[in-house]
Design a protein around this motif. Structure first.
Motif, PDB file in Angstrom:
ATOM      1  N   ARG A 232      62.277  45.834  54.211  1.00  0.00           N
ATOM      2  CA  ARG A 232      62.906  47.023  53.641  1.00  0.00           C
ATOM      3  C   ARG A 232      63.754  46.663  52.431  1.00  0.00           C
ATOM      4  NH1 ARG A 232      67.090  50.175  56.350  1.00  0.00           N
ATOM      5  NH2 ARG A 232      68.113  50.049  54.372  1.00  0.00           N
ATOM      6  N   TRP A 233      64.055  47.686  51.627  1.00  0.00           N
ATOM      7  CA  TRP A 233      65.036  47.582  50.553  1.00  0.00           C
ATOM      8  C   TRP A 233      66.365  48.035  51.148  1.00  0.00           C
ATOM      9  CZ3 TRP A 233      62.752  45.342  46.542  1.00  0.00           C
ATOM     10  CH2 TRP A 233      61.423  45.615  46.247  1.00  0.00           C
ATOM     11  N   ASP A 234      67.430  47.388  50.774  1.00  0.00           N
ATOM     12  CA  ASP A 234      68.732  47.792  51.304  1.00  0.00           C
ATOM     13  C   ASP A 234      69.737  47.880  50.158  1.00  0.00           C
ATOM     14  OD1 ASP A 234      70.520  48.505  53.303  1.00  0.00           O
ATOM     15  OD2 ASP A 234      71.208  46.451  53.570  1.00  0.00           O
TER      16      ASP A 234
ATOM     17  N   PRO B 233      56.161  42.431  45.033  1.00  0.00           N
ATOM     18  CA  PRO B 233      55.773  43.157  43.822  1.00  0.00           C
ATOM     19  C   PRO B 233      56.045  44.647  44.038  1.00  0.00           C
ATOM     20  CG  PRO B 233      53.836  42.434  45.045  1.00  0.00           C
ATOM     21  CD  PRO B 233      55.023  41.892  45.759  1.00  0.00           C
ATOM     22  N   PHE B 234      56.647  45.296  43.065  1.00  0.00           N
ATOM     23  CA  PHE B 234      57.040  46.693  43.259  1.00  0.00           C
ATOM     24  C   PHE B 234      56.672  47.541  42.047  1.00  0.00           C
ATOM     25  CE2 PHE B 234      60.630  44.783  41.086  1.00  0.00           C
ATOM     26  CZ  PHE B 234      60.948  45.732  40.128  1.00  0.00           C
TER      27      PHE B 234
ATOM     28  N   ILE C 148      58.507  51.285  45.608  1.00  0.00           N
ATOM     29  CA  ILE C 148      57.508  50.890  46.602  1.00  0.00           C
ATOM     30  C   ILE C 148      57.146  49.423  46.434  1.00  0.00           C
ATOM     31  CG2 ILE C 148      55.171  51.318  47.459  1.00  0.00           C
ATOM     32  CD1 ILE C 148      55.456  54.175  46.266  1.00  0.00           C
ATOM     33  N   CYS C 149      57.254  48.660  47.521  1.00  0.00           N
ATOM     34  CA  CYS C 149      56.767  47.291  47.522  1.00  0.00           C
ATOM     35  C   CYS C 149      55.260  47.348  47.759  1.00  0.00           C
ATOM     36  CB  CYS C 149      57.437  46.454  48.608  1.00  0.00           C
ATOM     37  SG  CYS C 149      56.734  44.802  48.750  1.00  0.00           S
ATOM     38  N   GLU C 150      54.494  46.826  46.815  1.00  0.00           N
ATOM     39  CA  GLU C 150      53.035  46.914  46.912  1.00  0.00           C
ATOM     40  C   GLU C 150      52.455  45.967  47.967  1.00  0.00           C
ATOM     41  OE1 GLU C 150      51.946  46.489  42.761  1.00  0.00           O
ATOM     42  OE2 GLU C 150      52.030  48.665  42.530  1.00  0.00           O
ATOM     43  N   ALA C 151      53.220  44.974  48.399  1.00  0.00           N
ATOM     44  CA  ALA C 151      52.741  44.061  49.445  1.00  0.00           C
ATOM     45  C   ALA C 151      52.988  44.607  50.844  1.00  0.00           C
ATOM     46  CB  ALA C 151      53.418  42.704  49.301  1.00  0.00           C
ATOM     47  N   HIS C 152      53.903  45.573  50.958  1.00  0.00           N
ATOM     48  CA  HIS C 152      54.272  46.128  52.269  1.00  0.00           C
ATOM     49  C   HIS C 152      54.273  47.660  52.212  1.00  0.00           C
ATOM     50  CE1 HIS C 152      56.309  42.135  51.972  1.00  0.00           C
ATOM     51  NE2 HIS C 152      55.663  41.976  53.112  1.00  0.00           N
TER      52      HIS C 152
ATOM     53  N   ASP D 181      52.432  49.812  54.118  1.00  0.00           N
ATOM     54  CA  ASP D 181      52.205  50.542  55.368  1.00  0.00           C
ATOM     55  C   ASP D 181      52.468  49.619  56.559  1.00  0.00           C
ATOM     56  OD1 ASP D 181      49.736  49.029  55.917  1.00  0.00           O
ATOM     57  OD2 ASP D 181      48.872  50.228  54.317  1.00  0.00           O
ATOM     58  N   PRO D 182      52.483  50.171  57.787  1.00  0.00           N
ATOM     59  CA  PRO D 182      52.789  49.362  58.970  1.00  0.00           C
ATOM     60  C   PRO D 182      51.850  48.164  59.190  1.00  0.00           C
ATOM     61  CG  PRO D 182      52.982  51.682  59.497  1.00  0.00           C
ATOM     62  CD  PRO D 182      52.407  51.599  58.113  1.00  0.00           C
ATOM     63  N   SER D 183      50.614  48.264  58.761  1.00  0.00           N
ATOM     64  CA  SER D 183      49.693  47.135  58.944  1.00  0.00           C
ATOM     65  C   SER D 183      50.097  45.938  58.079  1.00  0.00           C
ATOM     66  CB  SER D 183      48.253  47.562  58.623  1.00  0.00           C
ATOM     67  OG  SER D 183      48.124  47.862  57.252  1.00  0.00           O
ATOM     68  N   ASN D 184      50.934  46.176  57.075  1.00  0.00           N
ATOM     69  CA  ASN D 184      51.434  45.109  56.192  1.00  0.00           C
ATOM     70  C   ASN D 184      52.954  44.953  56.313  1.00  0.00           C
ATOM     71  OD1 ASN D 184      48.943  44.382  54.845  1.00  0.00           O
ATOM     72  ND2 ASN D 184      49.040  46.417  53.928  1.00  0.00           N
ATOM     73  N   ASN D 185      53.489  45.203  57.509  1.00  0.00           N
ATOM     74  CA  ASN D 185      54.936  45.077  57.791  1.00  0.00           C
ATOM     75  C   ASN D 185      55.783  46.016  56.937  1.00  0.00           C
ATOM     76  OD1 ASN D 185      54.320  42.999  59.620  1.00  0.00           O
ATOM     77  ND2 ASN D 185      54.399  41.483  57.994  1.00  0.00           N
ATOM     78  N   GLY D 186      55.312  47.201  56.741  1.00  0.00           N
ATOM     79  CA  GLY D 186      56.030  48.188  55.941  1.00  0.00           C
ATOM     80  C   GLY D 186      56.153  49.487  56.711  1.00  0.00           C
ATOM     81  N   PRO D 187      56.384  50.549  56.053  1.00  0.00           N
ATOM     82  CA  PRO D 187      56.453  50.694  54.599  1.00  0.00           C
ATOM     83  C   PRO D 187      57.808  50.223  54.075  1.00  0.00           C
ATOM     84  CG  PRO D 187      56.809  52.826  55.608  1.00  0.00           C
ATOM     85  CD  PRO D 187      56.516  51.847  56.720  1.00  0.00           C
ATOM     86  N   MET D 188      57.756  49.501  52.966  1.00  0.00           N
ATOM     87  CA  MET D 188      58.963  49.034  52.294  1.00  0.00           C
ATOM     88  C   MET D 188      59.178  49.942  51.085  1.00  0.00           C
ATOM     89  SD  MET D 188      59.782  45.211  50.973  1.00  0.00           S
ATOM     90  CE  MET D 188      61.372  44.792  50.303  1.00  0.00           C
ATOM     91  N   ILE D 189      59.924  51.014  51.333  1.00  0.00           N
ATOM     92  CA  ILE D 189      60.136  52.057  50.322  1.00  0.00           C
ATOM     93  C   ILE D 189      61.624  52.377  50.255  1.00  0.00           C
ATOM     94  CG2 ILE D 189      59.670  54.448  49.674  1.00  0.00           C
ATOM     95  CD1 ILE D 189      57.012  54.203  51.194  1.00  0.00           C
ATOM     96  N   ALA D 190      62.147  52.455  49.045  1.00  0.00           N
ATOM     97  CA  ALA D 190      63.517  52.947  48.823  1.00  0.00           C
ATOM     98  C   ALA D 190      63.408  54.230  48.019  1.00  0.00           C
ATOM     99  CB  ALA D 190      64.349  51.924  48.083  1.00  0.00           C
ATOM    100  N   TYR D 191      64.391  55.083  48.155  1.00  0.00           N
ATOM    101  CA  TYR D 191      64.397  56.370  47.463  1.00  0.00           C
ATOM    102  C   TYR D 191      65.489  56.375  46.407  1.00  0.00           C
ATOM    103  CZ  TYR D 191      61.364  57.557  51.281  1.00  0.00           C
ATOM    104  OH  TYR D 191      60.318  57.543  52.184  1.00  0.00           O
TER     105      TYR D 191
END
Length: 148
Positions: free
Chosen positions: A68-70, A95-96, A128-132, A134-144
């Motif tokens: 995640r982004w924090d 990568p984002f 959006i982190c392009e490597a993560h 969705d859940p299948s790639n340990n994500g979603p790694m998204i900040a708003y």
């Protein structure tokens, strides 16, 4: 003819009040308004983020993790230049891209990535982190990024 008697206590009180009034007048002449300090801070608006990871083991022994982004949500003023500083703590690299813009980059572990942003349009933009994604790639790694 009438005489006015002034007690020492009254004289001291009048003198004390005169000193306070003179001092406040003198100090107010050299006081810098707080608004100019706020305006100066507004020119140098910066936000700091980090990459993070949650990791655990399920009852059946399977290890799961999520990146995640924090902080996960940040607010930026519309039309103002903002410096976004992201420090890579967890994960080799991230990568984002920022949706709705041409901004792309990579955050690497142990390094700081600095991006200058300026949003002319109000709205919510996703980092959006392009490597993560969705859940299948340990994500979603998204900040708003909330622009208002």
């Amino acid at each position: 003819m009438q005489f006015i008697f002034i007690k020492k206590r009254w004289l001291f009180s009048i003198f004390f009040i005169a000193i306070i009034l003179a001092g406040s007048f003198f100090l107010n002449q050299y006081t810098v308004p707080a608004l100019s300090q706020e305006q100066e801070q507004a020119k140098n608006f910066s936000i700091h983020m980090v990459t993070g990871e949650f990791k655990t083991t399920t009852k059946d022994g399977k290890e799961i993790e999520s990146y995640r982004w924090d902080p996960g949500t940040i607010q930026v003023p519309q039309g103002q230049e903002v410096t976004l500083s992201i420090f890579g703590v967890n994960g080799h690299e991230h990568p984002f891209r920022i949706e709705g813009t041409d901004i792309k980059g990579t955050v690497k572990k142990g390094e700081e990535t600095i991006i200058t942003l300026k949003f002319e349009k109000e709205g919510i933009y996703r980092l959006i982190c392009e490597a993560h994604q969705d859940p299948s790639n340990n994500g979603p790694m998204i900040a708003y990024i909330v622009v208002d």
